[in-house]
Motif scaffolding. Structure first.
Motif, PDB file in Angstrom:
ATOM      1  N   MET A 143       1.882  -5.329  18.277  1.00 10.22           N
ATOM      2  CA  MET A 143       1.757  -6.746  17.902  1.00 10.22           C
ATOM      3  C   MET A 143       2.921  -7.553  18.481  1.00 10.22           C
ATOM      4  SD  MET A 143       0.553  -6.422  13.903  1.00 10.22           S
ATOM      5  CE  MET A 143       0.984  -8.098  13.494  1.00 10.22           C
ATOM      6  N   LEU A 144       4.114  -7.026  18.312  1.00 11.91           N
ATOM      7  CA  LEU A 144       5.291  -7.722  18.824  1.00 11.91           C
ATOM      8  C   LEU A 144       5.246  -7.827  20.346  1.00 11.91           C
ATOM      9  CD1 LEU A 144       8.016  -6.159  16.527  1.00 11.91           C
ATOM     10  CD2 LEU A 144       7.308  -8.570  16.569  1.00 11.91           C
ATOM     11  N   GLN A 145       4.825  -6.754  21.001  1.00 10.17           N
ATOM     12  CA  GLN A 145       4.730  -6.770  22.461  1.00 10.17           C
ATOM     13  C   GLN A 145       3.754  -7.848  22.927  1.00 10.17           C
ATOM     14  OE1 GLN A 145       6.624  -4.951  24.451  1.00 10.17           O
ATOM     15  NE2 GLN A 145       5.715  -5.732  26.329  1.00 10.17           N
ATOM     16  N   ASP A 146       2.595  -7.934  22.268  1.00 12.51           N
ATOM     17  CA  ASP A 146       1.607  -8.952  22.625  1.00 12.51           C
ATOM     18  C   ASP A 146       2.132 -10.361  22.385  1.00 12.51           C
ATOM     19  OD1 ASP A 146      -0.270  -7.146  23.486  1.00 12.51           O
ATOM     20  OD2 ASP A 146      -1.480  -7.228  21.660  1.00 12.51           O
ATOM     21  N   ARG A 182       0.820  -1.211   0.000  1.00 11.39           N
ATOM     22  CA  ARG A 182       0.000   0.000   0.000  1.00 11.39           C
ATOM     23  C   ARG A 182       0.855   1.264   0.000  1.00 11.39           C
ATOM     24  NH1 ARG A 182      -2.924  -1.848   5.052  1.00 11.39           N
ATOM     25  NH2 ARG A 182      -3.836  -3.787   4.349  1.00 11.39           N
ATOM     26  N   GLY A 183       2.167   1.104   0.063  1.00  7.36           N
ATOM     27  CA  GLY A 183       3.055   2.250   0.096  1.00  7.36           C
ATOM     28  C   GLY A 183       3.050   2.955   1.442  1.00  7.36           C
ATOM     29  N   GLU A 184       2.654   2.254   2.480  1.00  2.07           N
ATOM     30  CA  GLU A 184       2.591   2.825   3.824  1.00  2.07           C
ATOM     31  C   GLU A 184       3.813   2.396   4.625  1.00  2.07           C
ATOM     32  OE1 GLU A 184      -2.285   2.560   4.138  1.00  2.07           O
ATOM     33  OE2 GLU A 184      -1.055   1.107   5.185  1.00  2.07           O
ATOM     34  N   PRO A 185       4.190   3.178   5.610  1.00  8.06           N
ATOM     35  CA  PRO A 185       5.323   2.777   6.446  1.00  8.06           C
ATOM     36  C   PRO A 185       4.937   1.545   7.278  1.00  8.06           C
ATOM     37  CG  PRO A 185       4.287   4.728   7.363  1.00  8.06           C
ATOM     38  CD  PRO A 185       3.632   4.467   6.035  1.00  8.06           C
ATOM     39  N   TRP A 186       5.856   0.622   7.404  1.00  8.59           N
ATOM     40  CA  TRP A 186       5.541  -0.592   8.155  1.00  8.59           C
ATOM     41  C   TRP A 186       6.044  -0.539   9.593  1.00  8.59           C
ATOM     42  CZ3 TRP A 186       9.718  -3.273   9.970  1.00  8.59           C
ATOM     43  CH2 TRP A 186      10.956  -3.057   9.340  1.00  8.59           C
ATOM     44  N   GLU A 187       6.969   0.338   9.868  1.00  4.67           N
ATOM     45  CA  GLU A 187       7.517   0.472  11.217  1.00  4.67           C
ATOM     46  C   GLU A 187       6.585   1.387  12.011  1.00  4.67           C
ATOM     47  OE1 GLU A 187      10.979  -0.630  13.535  1.00  4.67           O
ATOM     48  OE2 GLU A 187      11.147  -0.590  11.379  1.00  4.67           O
ATOM     49  N   THR A 188       5.526   0.807  12.545  1.00  4.20           N
ATOM     50  CA  THR A 188       4.461   1.591  13.176  1.00  4.20           C
ATOM     51  C   THR A 188       4.258   1.182  14.634  1.00  4.20           C
ATOM     52  OG1 THR A 188       2.780  -0.024  12.570  1.00  4.20           O
ATOM     53  CG2 THR A 188       3.228   1.728  10.968  1.00  4.20           C
ATOM     54  N   PRO A 189       3.561   2.033  15.391  1.00  2.48           N
ATOM     55  CA  PRO A 189       3.214   1.645  16.763  1.00  2.48           C
ATOM     56  C   PRO A 189       2.353   0.372  16.793  1.00  2.48           C
ATOM     57  CG  PRO A 189       2.894   4.002  16.469  1.00  2.48           C
ATOM     58  CD  PRO A 189       3.212   3.428  15.123  1.00  2.48           C
ATOM     59  N   GLU A 190       1.565   0.168  15.737  1.00  2.00           N
ATOM     60  CA  GLU A 190       0.747  -1.040  15.663  1.00  2.00           C
ATOM     61  C   GLU A 190       1.631  -2.290  15.601  1.00  2.00           C
ATOM     62  OE1 GLU A 190      -3.024  -2.778  13.135  1.00  2.00           O
ATOM     63  OE2 GLU A 190      -1.678  -1.362  12.153  1.00  2.00           O
ATOM     64  N   LEU A 191       2.694  -2.220  14.811  1.00  2.00           N
ATOM     65  CA  LEU A 191       3.626  -3.349  14.724  1.00  2.00           C
ATOM     66  C   LEU A 191       4.301  -3.580  16.073  1.00  2.00           C
ATOM     67  CD1 LEU A 191       5.172  -5.515  13.124  1.00  2.00           C
ATOM     68  CD2 LEU A 191       6.825  -3.739  12.525  1.00  2.00           C
TER      69      LEU A 191
END
Length: 106
Positions: free
Chosen positions: A45-48, A33-42
């Motif tokens: 996810m990793l934290q969970d 999608r051309g969006e940044p992947w290094e996000t707070p959402e990622l």
């Protein structure tokens, strides 16, 4: 649990193959999608995945425990001691369900 290979998982983190695939899929979709992947959402996810949140079912407060004990005692009052064990168990279970449907006592 399957063997974890720190060299082949995302950033060498101790992820299961399913978790690693989920992270890589997320990154792939973001890039498409051309969006940044290094996000707070990622990061979340990793934290969970690395430290799942505590299970709320493991916490039992004293009121709940006392209420459960009270329900069991009231249900036991409906049981005839002369019954066979299976019938006794079924009657007790039915009484427990009836008490639970009444809701908490105040």
């Amino acid at each position: 649990m399957s063997d974890l290979d720190g060299q082949r998982t995302f950033r060498g983190l101790p992820l299961t193959p399913e978790q690693d695939a989920e992270i890589r899929h997320y990154i792939k979709k973001r890039k498409q999608r051309g969006e940044p992947w290094e996000t707070p959402e990622l990061e979340a996810m990793l934290q969970d995945m690395l430290e799942p949140p505590p299970d709320d079912d493991t916490f039992v407060d004293e009121e709940t425990e006392e209420e459960t004990r009270g329900v069991a005692e009231r249900a036991s009052a409906f049981i005839d001691e002369g019954m066979d064990p299976i019938e006794n168990s079924e009657e007790w279970q039915a009484a427990m369900e009836a008490e639970a449907m009444k809701g908490p006592r105040r």
